[in-house]
Scaffold this motif. Structure first.
Motif, PDB file in Angstrom:
ATOM      1  N   ILE A   9      19.404   8.160 -14.782  1.00 45.32           N
ATOM      2  CA  ILE A   9      19.363   9.623 -14.658  1.00 45.32           C
ATOM      3  C   ILE A   9      18.114  10.154 -15.336  1.00 45.32           C
ATOM      4  O   ILE A   9      17.765   9.727 -16.445  1.00 45.32           O
ATOM      5  CB  ILE A   9      20.598  10.272 -15.315  1.00 45.32           C
ATOM      6  CG1 ILE A   9      21.893   9.722 -14.712  1.00 45.32           C
ATOM      7  CG2 ILE A   9      20.550  11.791 -15.191  1.00 45.32           C
ATOM      8  CD1 ILE A   9      23.137  10.143 -15.482  1.00 45.32           C
ATOM      9  N   SER A  10      17.446  11.081 -14.689  1.00 48.68           N
ATOM     10  CA  SER A  10      16.356  11.834 -15.312  1.00 48.68           C
ATOM     11  C   SER A  10      16.795  13.291 -15.426  1.00 48.68           C
ATOM     12  O   SER A  10      17.163  13.909 -14.422  1.00 48.68           O
ATOM     13  CB  SER A  10      15.073  11.761 -14.477  1.00 48.68           C
ATOM     14  OG  SER A  10      14.568  10.451 -14.434  1.00 48.68           O
ATOM     15  N   VAL A  11      16.768  13.826 -16.638  1.00 48.09           N
ATOM     16  CA  VAL A  11      17.128  15.220 -16.881  1.00 48.09           C
ATOM     17  C   VAL A  11      15.845  16.002 -17.147  1.00 48.09           C
ATOM     18  O   VAL A  11      15.110  15.698 -18.086  1.00 48.09           O
ATOM     19  CB  VAL A  11      18.088  15.357 -18.073  1.00 48.09           C
ATOM     20  CG1 VAL A  11      18.403  16.830 -18.340  1.00 48.09           C
ATOM     21  CG2 VAL A  11      19.363  14.569 -17.818  1.00 48.09           C
ATOM     22  N   TRP A  97      18.850   9.400 -10.243  1.00 44.81           N
ATOM     23  CA  TRP A  97      19.551  10.682 -10.161  1.00 44.81           C
ATOM     24  C   TRP A  97      18.783  11.720 -10.981  1.00 44.81           C
ATOM     25  O   TRP A  97      18.201  11.388 -12.011  1.00 44.81           O
ATOM     26  CB  TRP A  97      20.985  10.555 -10.679  1.00 44.81           C
ATOM     27  CG  TRP A  97      21.818   9.629  -9.855  1.00 44.81           C
ATOM     28  CD1 TRP A  97      21.907   8.266  -9.973  1.00 44.81           C
ATOM     29  CD2 TRP A  97      22.668   9.999  -8.767  1.00 44.81           C
ATOM     30  NE1 TRP A  97      22.763   7.761  -9.023  1.00 44.81           N
ATOM     31  CE2 TRP A  97      23.254   8.801  -8.261  1.00 44.81           C
ATOM     32  CE3 TRP A  97      23.013  11.202  -8.167  1.00 44.81           C
ATOM     33  CZ2 TRP A  97      24.145   8.800  -7.199  1.00 44.81           C
ATOM     34  CZ3 TRP A  97      23.900  11.205  -7.106  1.00 44.81           C
ATOM     35  CH2 TRP A  97      24.456  10.018  -6.630  1.00 44.81           C
ATOM     36  N   LEU A  98      18.806  12.958 -10.505  1.00 44.00           N
ATOM     37  CA  LEU A  98      18.065  14.030 -11.158  1.00 44.00           C
ATOM     38  C   LEU A  98      19.009  15.128 -11.623  1.00 44.00           C
ATOM     39  O   LEU A  98      19.830  15.634 -10.841  1.00 44.00           O
ATOM     40  CB  LEU A  98      17.034  14.630 -10.195  1.00 44.00           C
ATOM     41  CG  LEU A  98      16.025  13.663  -9.564  1.00 44.00           C
ATOM     42  CD1 LEU A  98      15.097  14.421  -8.631  1.00 44.00           C
ATOM     43  CD2 LEU A  98      15.240  12.933 -10.632  1.00 44.00           C
ATOM     44  N   GLY A  99      18.879  15.497 -12.913  1.00 44.38           N
ATOM     45  CA  GLY A  99      19.642  16.602 -13.468  1.00 44.38           C
ATOM     46  C   GLY A  99      18.705  17.628 -14.078  1.00 44.38           C
ATOM     47  O   GLY A  99      17.476  17.481 -14.044  1.00 44.38           O
ATOM     48  N   ARG A 100      19.283  18.656 -14.671  1.00 43.00           N
ATOM     49  CA  ARG A 100      18.478  19.735 -15.234  1.00 43.00           C
ATOM     50  C   ARG A 100      19.191  20.302 -16.449  1.00 43.00           C
ATOM     51  O   ARG A 100      20.409  20.434 -16.468  1.00 43.00           O
ATOM     52  CB  ARG A 100      18.292  20.826 -14.172  1.00 43.00           C
ATOM     53  CG  ARG A 100      18.007  22.239 -14.647  1.00 43.00           C
ATOM     54  CD  ARG A 100      16.560  22.531 -14.839  1.00 43.00           C
ATOM     55  NE  ARG A 100      16.360  23.980 -15.015  1.00 43.00           N
ATOM     56  CZ  ARG A 100      15.782  24.778 -14.119  1.00 43.00           C
ATOM     57  NH1 ARG A 100      15.351  24.277 -13.001  1.00 43.00           N
ATOM     58  NH2 ARG A 100      15.638  26.066 -14.361  1.00 43.00           N
ATOM     59  N   ALA A 101      18.429  20.651 -17.488  1.00 42.52           N
ATOM     60  CA  ALA A 101      18.957  21.374 -18.638  1.00 42.52           C
ATOM     61  C   ALA A 101      17.937  22.424 -19.029  1.00 42.52           C
ATOM     62  O   ALA A 101      16.776  22.089 -19.317  1.00 42.52           O
ATOM     63  CB  ALA A 101      19.239  20.432 -19.808  1.00 42.52           C
ATOM     64  N   ASP A 102      18.330  23.690 -19.021  1.00 43.71           N
ATOM     65  CA  ASP A 102      17.410  24.746 -19.413  1.00 43.71           C
ATOM     66  C   ASP A 102      17.282  24.813 -20.925  1.00 43.71           C
ATOM     67  O   ASP A 102      18.199  24.451 -21.667  1.00 43.71           O
ATOM     68  CB  ASP A 102      17.890  26.090 -18.868  1.00 43.71           C
ATOM     69  CG  ASP A 102      17.677  26.204 -17.365  1.00 43.71           C
ATOM     70  OD1 ASP A 102      16.706  25.612 -16.872  1.00 43.71           O
ATOM     71  OD2 ASP A 102      18.471  26.878 -16.700  1.00 43.71           O
TER      72      ASP A 102
END
Length: 327
Positions: A9-11, A97-102
């Protein structure tokens, strides 16, 4: 810095001036488990901040074992905006897999692993989770995902449905034959510009409902929009609607998603009729083909729909008084 092996996973963590919140964000990411087969990397994109954000990030990457060897820090040489910061992170990501965190939010322990398990169990290309919305000191409100996320025509245009943050995407749906990246300087609706196009391709979706949540934080004390900010939001929303409509035409999807496009175009220009400096004429002349569809737009009270209909039917000079009734 020695990077971890190929991550699962890459965040992506886009940052600008985030000195008051970034430490909480990064500490929550550092708490994510580092399990074999579920390795996570954190791609932190510094979009030319002029506060102490870079120093805080540098300190925490060195200090926290959960970030050390798992964080990649990328620095823009000028301020390129939130959309490009996200795009930069996506293109640099190594994960499947790609995620996001602001940079002003945080996640529960095990959040990304939970999404990954859900996707793998359902053999899906996207996993989605509820979102905890926090405003000041109030108790977080858990917002569930609709079960019809795959039905783009029925979706309400809100943060939960179209955020990148409460979703995990297989890289093939975002960076496959066609890269579905945010558009530089289209910083408002940058998430929607990606999610709407991905959903239009009808990928398989896994749903998870646990207490392992993404915590979306609305900072208290925000001032009302200045005229400049309102103009920026309007310009970005309208540009986003035009871009998605053009993209759907290129892919032969316009007929299938006409209800979604109509709703998107209608909502993109609503701020012409809100707040100070209302511009009835601009509202009428932007996407005029949807002006008469107010009664079909979900999420609006009946009286607001009737007000929009009145603005549409009468001359601009007459309808200014009616427009003032629309909050």
């Amino acid at each position: 810095m020695t990077l971890s092996p190929q991550p699962a996973i890459s965040v992506i963590v886009p940052c600008h001036n985030s000195q008051s919140t970034i430490e909480r964000t990064l500490r929550s990411l550092a708490s994510q488990p580092d399990t074999p087969g579920e390795e996570i990397e954190f791609v932190i994109v510094l979009d030319y901040p002029d506060d102490s954000t870079p120093e805080i990030v540098e300190r925490l990457v060195k200090e926290l074992p959960g970030l050390r060897h798992r964080a990649v820090v990328i620095k823009h040489d000028r301020n390129r905006g939130a959309a490009q910061a996200q795009a930069t992170g996506m293109l640099a990501a190594r994960g499947e897999w790609l995620g996001r965190a602001d940079a002003d939010d945080y996640v529960s322990p095990g959040y990304f692993s939970n999404l990954l398990h859900s996707a793998q169990l359902a053999n899906a290309l996207i996993a989605v989770a509820p979102m905890a919305v926090e405003t000041g000191g109030n108790k977080p409100a858990k917002i569930l995902m609709p079960e019809n996320l795959s039905n783009l025509n029925a979706l309400t245009l809100n943060t939960v449905n179209f955020s990148l943050a409460n979703k995990l995407f297989h890289r093939s749906v975002v960076l496959g034959n066609e890269a579905l990246l945010p558009i530089e300087r289209m910083d408002c609706w940058d998430d929607l510009s990606v999610v709407a196009r991905v959903l239009a391709l009808n990928p398989t979706i896994a749903y998870t409902d646990t207490e392992t949540l993404y915590h979306y934080t609305i900072l208290p004390g925000k001032k009302s929009l200045s005229r400049t900010a309102k103009e920026k939001i309007l310009a970005d929303h309208i540009a986003c609607a035009r871009m998605i409509e053009s993209w759907m035409k290129q892919h032969g999807l316009t007929a299938r998603y006409t209800p979604f496009l109509n709703r998107l175009k209608f909502i993109s220009k609503v701020k012409y009729l809100r707040g100070h400096n209302r511009d009835v004429r601009a509202w009428k002349e932007t996407f005029p083909e949807v002006n008469s569809l107010a009664t079909q737009i979900g999420g609006l009270p009946l009286w607001q729909r009737l007000a929009f209909m009145t603005v549409d039917k009468l001359p601009a000079a007459v309808t200014s008084a009616v427009a003032n009734l629309i909050p």
